[in-house]
Write a protein that holds these residues in place. Structure first.
Motif, short mmCIF file in Angstrom:
data_model
loop_
_atom_site.label_atom_id
_atom_site.label_comp_id
_atom_site.label_asym_id
_atom_site.label_seq_id
_atom_site.Cartn_x
_atom_site.Cartn_y
_atom_site.Cartn_z
N ILE A 210 10.69 -68.53 77.28
CA ILE A 210 10.69 -69.07 75.91
C ILE A 210 9.76 -70.27 75.82
O ILE A 210 8.99 -70.40 74.85
CB ILE A 210 12.12 -69.44 75.47
CG1 ILE A 210 12.97 -68.18 75.34
CG2 ILE A 210 12.12 -70.22 74.17
CD1 ILE A 210 12.49 -67.18 74.31
N LEU B 164 6.08 -68.91 75.99
CA LEU B 164 5.64 -68.12 74.84
C LEU B 164 5.67 -68.88 73.52
O LEU B 164 4.84 -68.62 72.64
CB LEU B 164 6.51 -66.86 74.71
CG LEU B 164 6.39 -65.84 75.84
CD1 LEU B 164 7.33 -64.67 75.61
CD2 LEU B 164 4.96 -65.36 75.98
N TYR B 165 6.63 -69.78 73.36
CA TYR B 165 6.82 -70.37 72.04
C TYR B 165 6.54 -71.87 71.97
O TYR B 165 6.80 -72.48 70.95
CB TYR B 165 8.25 -70.09 71.55
CG TYR B 165 8.47 -68.63 71.27
CD1 TYR B 165 7.95 -68.03 70.14
CD2 TYR B 165 9.18 -67.85 72.17
CE1 TYR B 165 8.14 -66.69 69.89
CE2 TYR B 165 9.38 -66.51 71.93
CZ TYR B 165 8.86 -65.94 70.79
OH TYR B 165 9.05 -64.61 70.56
N LYS B 166 6.01 -72.47 73.02
CA LYS B 166 5.67 -73.88 72.95
C LYS B 166 4.52 -74.06 71.98
O LYS B 166 3.49 -73.43 72.09
CB LYS B 166 5.28 -74.41 74.33
CG LYS B 166 5.07 -75.89 74.33
CD LYS B 166 4.81 -76.41 75.72
CE LYS B 166 4.65 -77.91 75.64
NZ LYS B 166 4.41 -78.49 76.94
N VAL C 291 4.70 -73.33 68.78
CA VAL C 291 4.86 -72.46 67.62
C VAL C 291 5.74 -73.19 66.61
O VAL C 291 6.89 -73.52 66.89
CB VAL C 291 5.50 -71.11 68.01
CG1 VAL C 291 5.77 -70.27 66.77
CG2 VAL C 291 4.61 -70.38 68.98
N PHE D 53 9.79 -72.35 65.24
CA PHE D 53 10.69 -71.73 66.22
C PHE D 53 11.62 -72.80 66.78
O PHE D 53 11.16 -73.84 67.24
CB PHE D 53 9.89 -71.08 67.35
CG PHE D 53 10.75 -70.33 68.31
CD1 PHE D 53 11.22 -69.07 68.00
CD2 PHE D 53 11.12 -70.89 69.53
CE1 PHE D 53 12.02 -68.37 68.89
CE2 PHE D 53 11.91 -70.21 70.41
CZ PHE D 53 12.37 -68.94 70.09
N LEU E 135 12.82 -74.20 69.39
CA LEU E 135 12.63 -74.21 70.83
C LEU E 135 13.76 -74.96 71.54
O LEU E 135 14.36 -74.43 72.49
CB LEU E 135 11.28 -74.85 71.17
CG LEU E 135 10.83 -74.76 72.61
CD1 LEU E 135 10.59 -73.31 72.99
CD2 LEU E 135 9.55 -75.56 72.80
N THR F 39 17.07 -73.22 71.52
CA THR F 39 17.09 -72.00 72.31
C THR F 39 17.12 -72.30 73.80
O THR F 39 17.85 -71.66 74.56
CB THR F 39 15.86 -71.13 72.00
OG1 THR F 39 15.80 -70.91 70.59
CG2 THR F 39 15.92 -69.81 72.71
#
Length: 117
Positions: A30, A33-35, A37, A40, A42, A45
């Motif tokens: 996570i 992939l999502y740093k 974004v 999201f 983060l 999660t």
């Protein structure tokens, strides 16, 4: 030493370690992939995954070191802690006290980060 057989769940102690590593891998994926974004959640999660990793890892080591599951004689079970020398027993006790305090602080920090996100 115990004269009663270990609980059947002791056979699944490696499953606890695998679950801990899966929580760690989930958090790492996570983050990768999502740093960066926008939008999201983060922190919300990754924080529960980090808490799961810390506590499941501690549970595995508790079961592995402190729970009597090694058969030393027919019908007699011992833990690694009981088989260790005095210095080894002092080390495992110190390890779990330190790990427990660190896990508590990590949990509070993760909850703080997740709540503020």
């Amino acid at each position: 030493m115990r004269s009663t057989a270990p609980h059947p769940l002791i056979r699944y102690r490696w499953t606890v370690l695998v679950l801990a590593l899966l929580a760690f891998a989930f958090a790492a994926v996570i983050l990768v992939l999502y740093k960066g974004v926008a939008g999201f959640p983060l922190a919300a999660t990754v924080a529960p995954a980090a808490i799961a990793f810390v506590w499941l890892n501690g549970a595995f080591w508790w079961l592995e070191l402190r729970y009597p599951h090694i058969e030393v004689a027919p019908g007699q079970f011992s833990s690694r802690h009981e088989q260790a020398s005095q210095a080894g027993q002092a080390f495992t006790t110190t390890f779990f006290v330190g790990y427990g305090l660190a896990a508590l602080l990590i949990t509070l920090a993760c909850l703080n980060v997740a709540a503020s996100a």
